[in-house]
Design a protein around this motif. Structure first.
Motif, mmCIF file in Angstrom:
data_model
loop_
_atom_site.group_PDB
_atom_site.id
_atom_site.type_symbol
_atom_site.label_atom_id
_atom_site.label_comp_id
_atom_site.label_asym_id
_atom_site.label_seq_id
_atom_site.Cartn_x
_atom_site.Cartn_y
_atom_site.Cartn_z
ATOM 1 N N GLY A 177 -24.385 0.311 -1.030
ATOM 2 C CA GLY A 177 -25.799 0.458 -0.709
ATOM 3 C C GLY A 177 -26.589 -0.823 -0.897
ATOM 4 O O GLY A 177 -26.051 -1.877 -1.262
ATOM 5 N N SER A 178 -27.896 -0.733 -0.657
ATOM 6 C CA SER A 178 -28.797 -1.874 -0.821
ATOM 7 C C SER A 178 -30.097 -1.376 -1.426
ATOM 8 O O SER A 178 -30.366 -0.172 -1.467
ATOM 9 C CB SER A 178 -29.063 -2.565 0.510
ATOM 10 N N LEU A 179 -30.914 -2.320 -1.889
ATOM 11 C CA LEU A 179 -32.137 -1.962 -2.600
ATOM 12 C C LEU A 179 -33.283 -2.861 -2.171
ATOM 13 O O LEU A 179 -33.140 -4.088 -2.137
ATOM 14 C CB LEU A 179 -31.903 -2.111 -4.112
ATOM 15 N N THR A 180 -34.423 -2.251 -1.828
ATOM 16 C CA THR A 180 -35.652 -2.984 -1.545
ATOM 17 C C THR A 180 -36.719 -2.498 -2.512
ATOM 18 O O THR A 180 -36.975 -1.298 -2.608
ATOM 19 C CB THR A 180 -36.122 -2.758 -0.108
ATOM 20 N N CYS A 181 -37.340 -3.420 -3.238
ATOM 21 C CA CYS A 181 -38.337 -3.034 -4.230
ATOM 22 C C CYS A 181 -39.247 -4.222 -4.527
ATOM 23 O O CYS A 181 -38.955 -5.351 -4.127
ATOM 24 C CB CYS A 181 -37.666 -2.551 -5.523
ATOM 25 N N SER A 182 -40.332 -3.963 -5.238
ATOM 26 C CA SER A 182 -41.199 -5.052 -5.668
ATOM 27 C C SER A 182 -40.559 -5.848 -6.793
ATOM 28 O O SER A 182 -40.604 -7.074 -6.815
ATOM 29 C CB SER A 182 -42.544 -4.489 -6.128
ATOM 30 N N SER A 183 -39.960 -5.120 -7.736
ATOM 31 C CA SER A 183 -39.331 -5.769 -8.889
ATOM 32 C C SER A 183 -38.096 -4.989 -9.292
ATOM 33 O O SER A 183 -38.106 -3.752 -9.305
ATOM 34 C CB SER A 183 -40.325 -5.830 -10.059
ATOM 35 N N CYS A 184 -37.037 -5.711 -9.625
ATOM 36 C CA CYS A 184 -35.794 -5.097 -10.088
ATOM 37 C C CYS A 184 -35.548 -5.575 -11.513
ATOM 38 O O CYS A 184 -35.483 -6.782 -11.767
ATOM 39 C CB CYS A 184 -34.625 -5.475 -9.182
ATOM 40 N N LYS A 185 -35.406 -4.616 -12.427
ATOM 41 C CA LYS A 185 -35.237 -4.959 -13.833
ATOM 42 C C LYS A 185 -33.948 -4.342 -14.373
ATOM 43 O O LYS A 185 -33.755 -3.121 -14.301
ATOM 44 C CB LYS A 185 -36.437 -4.465 -14.654
ATOM 45 N N ILE A 186 -33.084 -5.182 -14.926
ATOM 46 C CA ILE A 186 -31.853 -4.726 -15.561
ATOM 47 C C ILE A 186 -32.090 -4.745 -17.065
ATOM 48 O O ILE A 186 -32.176 -5.811 -17.685
ATOM 49 C CB ILE A 186 -30.651 -5.626 -15.208
ATOM 50 N N GLY A 187 -32.255 -3.565 -17.664
ATOM 51 C CA GLY A 187 -32.595 -3.470 -19.075
ATOM 52 C C GLY A 187 -31.446 -3.828 -19.997
ATOM 53 O O GLY A 187 -30.273 -3.823 -19.598
ATOM 54 N N LYS A 188 -31.761 -4.119 -21.249
ATOM 55 C CA LYS A 188 -30.764 -4.579 -22.215
ATOM 56 C C LYS A 188 -29.717 -3.519 -22.553
ATOM 57 O O LYS A 188 -28.624 -3.854 -23.028
ATOM 58 C CB LYS A 188 -31.445 -5.059 -23.496
ATOM 59 N N ASN A 189 -30.038 -2.248 -22.276
ATOM 60 C CA ASN A 189 -29.105 -1.175 -22.613
ATOM 61 C C ASN A 189 -28.269 -0.698 -21.436
ATOM 62 O O ASN A 189 -27.492 0.252 -21.574
ATOM 63 C CB ASN A 189 -29.870 0.012 -23.215
ATOM 64 N N TYR A 190 -28.430 -1.349 -20.276
ATOM 65 C CA TYR A 190 -27.592 -0.986 -19.129
ATOM 66 C C TYR A 190 -26.262 -1.724 -19.227
ATOM 67 O O TYR A 190 -26.226 -2.946 -19.381
ATOM 68 C CB TYR A 190 -28.289 -1.334 -17.815
#
Length: 272
Positions: A226-239
């Motif tokens: 898949g693909s992703l379109t967004c304003s902001s993408c955040k990968i959190g410290k617990n992922y």
């Protein structure tokens, strides 16, 4: 899924070089631009930004509605932060509160901070511009007081002048306004598969949009397609999952991409 909110000016007025001690705070219009016979006109506006969350703001479109306009050619007006705390009832070309002089007659602008351009003259009409940076600055640094100055930086060859509806105008939708677009935070859950494009894998049951914030907050569900379109993408410290692979990159179109996890595997092709 982003949420729109409109805020209206709490104070506004205009100033005339030809009448440097006159206050126009009760006028139903604001005159801004340049007249070849009477010189420059500037406008100031104040908005209350309290209640807004700066991290979630993805757009803030400032709009003024034209009432009348003169001039055969279009000229540029500069929009920026007004530095003094002007008063609507005291502001004139010479002073910002009825007694204290502007550093520069007609209004002081923070030119080292973001400024924007709109047009006047030649039937330019209503004017809108995204001033997100000024809104965020007002929330973070100005105790929620957003003060805006509009002026012309040059003496054009001919008249380029307009009147715009003020906050005193009878029709509320015609008053100076800012349309705030606030992002929805959509959390990756991977409930049914590793497909970014499957809406059931997201917390809201809908895919993130260009105005949303996509969060990979926790868990270890891998993204495999898949693909992703967004304003902001955040990968959190617990992922702790893996996004993509060395042989199959995942495409993410975002204005900002933040990685806080020391555990996640990231194979991403970024676009903005």
């Amino acid at each position: 899924m982003a949420t729109p909110t409109t805020i209206y000016a709490t104070d506004d007025t205009w100033m005339a070089a030809a009448n440097p001690t006159t206050n126009y705070g009760t006028s139903t219009t604001n005159k801004i631009g340049y007249s070849s016979s009477t010189g420059h006109y500037t406008g100031v506006f104040e908005f209350d930004t309290s209640g807004l969350t700066p991290a979630d703001i993805v757009g803030a479109v400032f709009t003024i509605v034209r009432s009348g306009e003169w001039g055969a050619s279009a000229e540029s007006l500069t929009v920026g932060r007004c530095t003094p705390a002007f008063t609507e009832a005291g502001c004139t070309w010479n002073t910002y509160d009825g007694s204290t002089s502007w550093t520069t007659a007609g209004g002081d602008m923070a030119t080292t901070e973001p400024t924007y351009t709109i047009s006047v003259g030649n039937s330019s009409g209503n004017q809108s511009v995204d001033i997100k940076e000024l809104v965020v600055d007002a929330i973070n640094k100005r105790s929620n007081a957003l003060r805006i100055l509009i002026k012309m930086d040059i003496d054009p060859a001919a008249t380029a002048l307009a009147t715009y509806k003020s906050r005193e105008t009878a029709t509320s939708s015609h008053r100076p306004s800012i349309l705030i677009t606030t992002a929805t935070r959509v959390i990756w859950q991977g409930s049914v598969s590793g497909d970014l494009s499957n809406a059931l894998n997201w917390s809201t049951g809908s895919n993130p949009t260009a105005n949303d914030i996509a969060l990979f907050r926790s868990g270890s569900v891998d993204v495999t397609s898949g693909s992703l379109t967004c304003s902001s993408c955040k990968i959190g410290k617990n992922y702790k999952g893996t996004i993509g692979s060395s042989s199959a990159f995942i495409e993410v179109a975002a204005d900002t991409f933040t990685l806080a996890s020391a555990h996640a595997g990231i194979y991403v092709s970024l676009n903005d």
